[in-house]
Design a protein around this motif. Structure first.
Motif, short mmCIF file in Angstrom:
data_model
loop_
_atom_site.label_atom_id
_atom_site.label_comp_id
_atom_site.label_asym_id
_atom_site.label_seq_id
_atom_site.Cartn_x
_atom_site.Cartn_y
_atom_site.Cartn_z
N LEU A 1 -79.57 -68.03 -27.87
CA LEU A 1 -78.53 -68.07 -26.84
C LEU A 1 -77.14 -67.86 -27.45
O LEU A 1 -76.29 -67.19 -26.88
CB LEU A 1 -78.59 -69.40 -26.08
CG LEU A 1 -79.82 -69.56 -25.18
CD1 LEU A 1 -79.91 -70.98 -24.65
CD2 LEU A 1 -79.79 -68.57 -24.02
N ASN B 1 -76.69 -64.27 -28.14
CA ASN B 1 -76.42 -63.58 -26.87
C ASN B 1 -74.95 -63.71 -26.47
O ASN B 1 -74.34 -62.76 -26.00
CB ASN B 1 -77.30 -64.13 -25.75
CG ASN B 1 -78.75 -63.72 -25.91
OD1 ASN B 1 -79.07 -62.86 -26.74
ND2 ASN B 1 -79.64 -64.32 -25.15
N LYS C 1 -72.79 -61.55 -28.66
CA LYS C 1 -72.92 -60.14 -28.28
C LYS C 1 -72.11 -59.83 -27.03
O LYS C 1 -71.44 -58.81 -26.97
CB LYS C 1 -74.40 -59.81 -28.02
CG LYS C 1 -75.17 -59.54 -29.28
CD LYS C 1 -76.57 -59.12 -28.93
CE LYS C 1 -77.43 -58.97 -30.17
NZ LYS C 1 -78.85 -58.95 -29.81
N GLN D 1 -71.51 -69.53 -19.07
CA GLN D 1 -70.99 -68.70 -17.99
C GLN D 1 -70.44 -69.59 -16.87
O GLN D 1 -71.04 -70.63 -16.56
CB GLN D 1 -72.10 -67.82 -17.42
CG GLN D 1 -72.29 -66.54 -18.20
CD GLN D 1 -73.60 -65.91 -17.84
OE1 GLN D 1 -74.66 -66.36 -18.28
NE2 GLN D 1 -73.55 -64.88 -17.03
N GLY E 1 -69.77 -71.41 -13.60
CA GLY E 1 -70.65 -71.73 -12.48
C GLY E 1 -71.95 -72.40 -12.89
O GLY E 1 -72.66 -72.97 -12.07
N ARG E 2 -72.27 -72.34 -14.21
CA ARG E 2 -73.50 -72.99 -14.68
C ARG E 2 -73.18 -74.38 -15.21
O ARG E 2 -72.05 -74.83 -15.16
CB ARG E 2 -74.10 -72.15 -15.79
CG ARG E 2 -74.31 -70.74 -15.36
CD ARG E 2 -75.28 -70.06 -16.24
NE ARG E 2 -76.05 -69.13 -15.46
CZ ARG E 2 -77.29 -68.78 -15.73
NH1 ARG E 2 -77.90 -69.28 -16.77
NH2 ARG E 2 -77.93 -67.93 -14.98
N SER E 3 -74.21 -75.04 -15.74
CA SER E 3 -73.95 -76.35 -16.30
C SER E 3 -73.60 -76.19 -17.78
O SER E 3 -74.19 -75.38 -18.48
CB SER E 3 -75.17 -77.26 -16.13
OG SER E 3 -76.31 -76.66 -16.67
N ILE E 4 -72.63 -76.97 -18.23
CA ILE E 4 -72.13 -76.88 -19.61
C ILE E 4 -73.29 -77.04 -20.60
O ILE E 4 -74.07 -77.98 -20.50
CB ILE E 4 -71.05 -77.96 -19.85
CG1 ILE E 4 -69.81 -77.67 -19.00
CG2 ILE E 4 -70.69 -78.07 -21.32
CD1 ILE E 4 -68.99 -76.48 -19.42
N LYS E 5 -73.37 -76.09 -21.52
CA LYS E 5 -74.51 -76.02 -22.41
C LYS E 5 -74.50 -77.10 -23.48
O LYS E 5 -75.52 -77.66 -23.83
CB LYS E 5 -74.48 -74.64 -23.09
CG LYS E 5 -75.84 -74.01 -23.27
CD LYS E 5 -75.69 -72.71 -24.03
CE LYS E 5 -75.43 -71.55 -23.10
NZ LYS E 5 -75.13 -70.31 -23.84
N TYR F 1 -71.81 -80.29 -25.21
CA TYR F 1 -70.53 -80.97 -25.12
C TYR F 1 -70.51 -82.16 -26.05
O TYR F 1 -71.54 -82.58 -26.57
CB TYR F 1 -70.25 -81.42 -23.68
CG TYR F 1 -71.27 -82.39 -23.13
CD1 TYR F 1 -72.37 -81.93 -22.43
CD2 TYR F 1 -71.14 -83.76 -23.35
CE1 TYR F 1 -73.32 -82.81 -21.96
CE2 TYR F 1 -72.09 -84.64 -22.88
CZ TYR F 1 -73.18 -84.17 -22.19
OH TYR F 1 -74.12 -85.04 -21.74
N ARG G 1 -69.93 -81.65 -14.92
CA ARG G 1 -70.22 -80.85 -16.10
C ARG G 1 -70.52 -79.42 -15.71
O ARG G 1 -71.25 -78.71 -16.40
CB ARG G 1 -71.41 -81.44 -16.87
CG ARG G 1 -71.04 -82.69 -17.57
CD ARG G 1 -71.97 -83.12 -18.69
NE ARG G 1 -71.48 -84.40 -19.19
CZ ARG G 1 -72.16 -85.53 -19.13
NH1 ARG G 1 -73.39 -85.53 -18.66
NH2 ARG G 1 -71.63 -86.64 -19.57
N ARG G 2 -69.98 -79.00 -14.60
CA ARG G 2 -70.12 -77.60 -14.22
C ARG G 2 -69.09 -76.78 -14.97
O ARG G 2 -67.95 -77.22 -15.15
CB ARG G 2 -69.94 -77.44 -12.71
CG ARG G 2 -70.12 -76.00 -12.26
CD ARG G 2 -70.57 -75.92 -10.84
NE ARG G 2 -71.91 -76.48 -10.67
CZ ARG G 2 -72.56 -76.50 -9.50
NH1 ARG G 2 -72.00 -76.01 -8.43
NH2 ARG G 2 -73.76 -77.01 -9.41
#
Lengths: 246, 309
Positions: free
Chosen positions: B66, B69, B72, B173, B175-179, B181, B195-196
């Motif tokens: 990830l 990605n 990139k 990205q 709108g998603r949930s924080i990967k 923290y 955590r959005r």
């Protein structure tokens, strides 16, 4: 692949079941029903990670197709959130690996693809993890030795709710404690999308006595059936389950 | 997961002189020493074809893929250096047969934020705030949130001093949930937001970073009145006084975008500059007086008005 509902049991315990059937066996049973069993083992400060009583934690998760982690209670919040996330990813990767085998042949796993292709697939898994609906039964050990840890467990569950509710997919949680009064488990909080309400209902006192982890997992498994509104990810696929295990 | 822990130790104890050879592409890297260690893996300084680079290695396949990605997609943003340049991605089979996942990136040399402020004092606060906000602004416009924004993930490059982020592991990205923290910098932990992944998530962490410079031992989280508590921590730092209103707005999530916050911060810096070297003191005083006069008139008027109603 269709986005379905992921079903997980999250067991929070300090180890050492001493009543009823083997918890690893009931975890295997749950896994066969498409429910992954994940375990967080809370360590006491005089315990090391190699303590024998906590071997059980790893065994349950292994047969339950889930993730396990040992942790001191101070770090519980981060761990609960991390384990749940890993659990979702592991379940999804299990499905993806199965699909890969079907497409590329028996000996192909994610690891065998070059990093570029792998990256694309993992992105899909991540997408599914973010968008799938999730149902979690949280099973909290409230036997006597957990007494001074329950406050941290409550904090960790509220924190988990913050994390999961930031996802795009829907969540539903139910909390049970064990041992219950005259039953193996006791309902703390019925199916709900938000765990914040746990503050007011969370048990402050332990129920003492026995630790029937095995029967508790079995009961937890039935809680999913009680509200069979949502389709399981494994719907109609029960015969293939052995292949998904890793 | 006893096994996981052993693997982690291996990843963080690769000895200098170890040769890492990619399984798929075959490039080799000579390990020179460890640069740092995080939740996911360890970063080493390495030698690749006479070039010095940074190599991140981990046993966590998902997280590493990830991260690659993310790097990139950041590279596709033309002209923007929002992350280190990605040089190579591969797997490594260690002598004991275990597989590790690694990627090689440009090595960004610099000193830690704390060291920098200890040496140079607080006069760089404003410029660094603007620099970091400008980077965040670009990142947010590209649809990403940094996520794990914290002091450890920042370095200061010298001549001229420029603050830069180094670890993109938490980038998510919008709108998603924080990967990923870290509690202390996470508004969810403080009960001050979700955590959005939204720009305001980063702006909260941003405020905490500049607060933490003055609280190297951090501070505990109280049971209640957490926002007020952080406000008080801000007010107690003299050097932060001019920035306090902006930082407080970031803490309470009042900025929807980094552009908004940057605009207000620039106004603060402008005022500071005018105060520090007033080219035309009379005019300055005059305008200050005029402003005070108008504020007086307006408040007096509204006071009267409230009586009439």
């Amino acid at each position: 692949m269709k986005t379905g509902t992921l079903r997980q049991i999250l067991l929070i315990t300090d180890g050492c079941s001493n009543h009823g059937e083997d918890p690893a066996a009931t975890a295997a049973l749950a896994y066969q029903q498409g429910i992954a069993v994940n375990v967080i083992g809370i360590l006491d400060h005089d315990e090391t990670e190699e303590s024998s009583g906590l071997q059980e934690v790893e065994d349950i998760a292994l047969s339950g197709g889930g993730v396990s982690q040992l942790v001191y209670s101070e770090a519980l919040s981060q761990t609960v959130q991390m384990v749940t996330k890993q659990a979702v990813n592991q379940t999804l990767q299990g499905f993806v690996n199965k699909e890969l085998k079907q497409i590329l042949g028996e000996n192909h796993r994610l690891e065998d693809l070059d990093p570029e292709k792998r990256g694309e697939i993992i992105e899909v898994v991540e997408d599914l993890g973010e968008t799938s609906d999730l149902e979690v039964v949280i099973l909290v050990d409230t036997s006597a030795s957990m007494h001074h840890k329950l406050h941290m467990v409550k904090e960790a569950l509220i924190d988990l709710s913050i994390s999961l509710n930031a996802r795009i997919g829907k969540n539903r949680f139910a909390i049970y404690s064990f041992p219950g009064k005259r039953k193996s488990i006791q309902k703390v909080l019925d199916w709900t999308p938000k765990l914040e309400s746990v503050s007011s209902v969370f048990p402050k006192i332990t129920s003492g006595g026995i630790t029937p982890t095995g029967p508790a997992i079995r009961e937890a498994m039935y809680q999913f059936g009680k509200k069979s509104l949502l389709r399981s990810f494994r719907h109609g696929n029960e015969s293939d389950i052995e292949e998904t295990g890793f | 997961m006893a096994m996981n822990r052993i693997l982690k130790k291996q990843v963080s104890s690769i000895k200098p002189g170890t040769l890492i050879k990619g399984k798929f592409k075959g490039n080799t890297y000579l390990i020179n020493g460890k640069l740092g260690e995080g939740a996911i893996g360890a970063v080493y300084l390495c030698q690749a074809n006479r070039q010095v680079a940074a190599l991140k290695i981990s046993e966590n396949q998902t997280s590493m893929s990830l991260e690659v990605n993310v790097l990139k997609s950041l590279e596709q943003v033309r002209g923007n250096r929002l992350g280190p340049a990605l040089l190579d991605v591969d797997d490594w089979t260690a002598p004991n047969g275990r597989t590790f996942y690694f990627y090689v990136m440009e090595y960004v040399k610099g000193e830690t934020v704390r060291d920098f402020f200890q040496k140079h004092g607080t006069s760089w606060l404003g410029p660094f705030m603007i620099q970091l906000l400008e980077d965040l602004e670009k990142l947010h416009q590209e649809g990403w949130v940094f996520g794990d924004l914290k002091t450890e993930n920042l370095i200061v490059r010298s001549a001229p001093p420029r603050i830069r982020w180094v670890d993109v592991g938490g980038m998510t990205q919008i709108g998603r949930s924080i990967k990923e923290y870290t509690d202390f910098y996470d508004r969810g932990y403080w009960g001050l937001g979700s955590r959005r992944a939204e720009p305001s998530y980063d702006l909260f962490s941003f405020a905490i970073i500049f607060l933490e410079i003055f609280y190297p031992n951090r501070f505990p989280r109280p049971e209640k009145n957490r926002k007020k508590y952080i406000y008080q921590r801000i007010d107690q730092v003299k050097a932060l006084k001019p920035y306090a209103p902006v930082l407080k707005k970031a803490i309470s999530g009042k900025y929807q975008t980094s552009t908004e916050m940057k605009r207000e911060l620039k106004q603060v810096l402008l005022l500071l500059r005018q105060r520090n070297n007033p080219r035309n003191p009379e005019e300055n005083d005059g305008s200050g007086f005029k402003e005070a006069f108008w504020i007086f008139i307006i408040s007096a008027f509204s006071f009267l008005l409230s009586f009439m109603i």
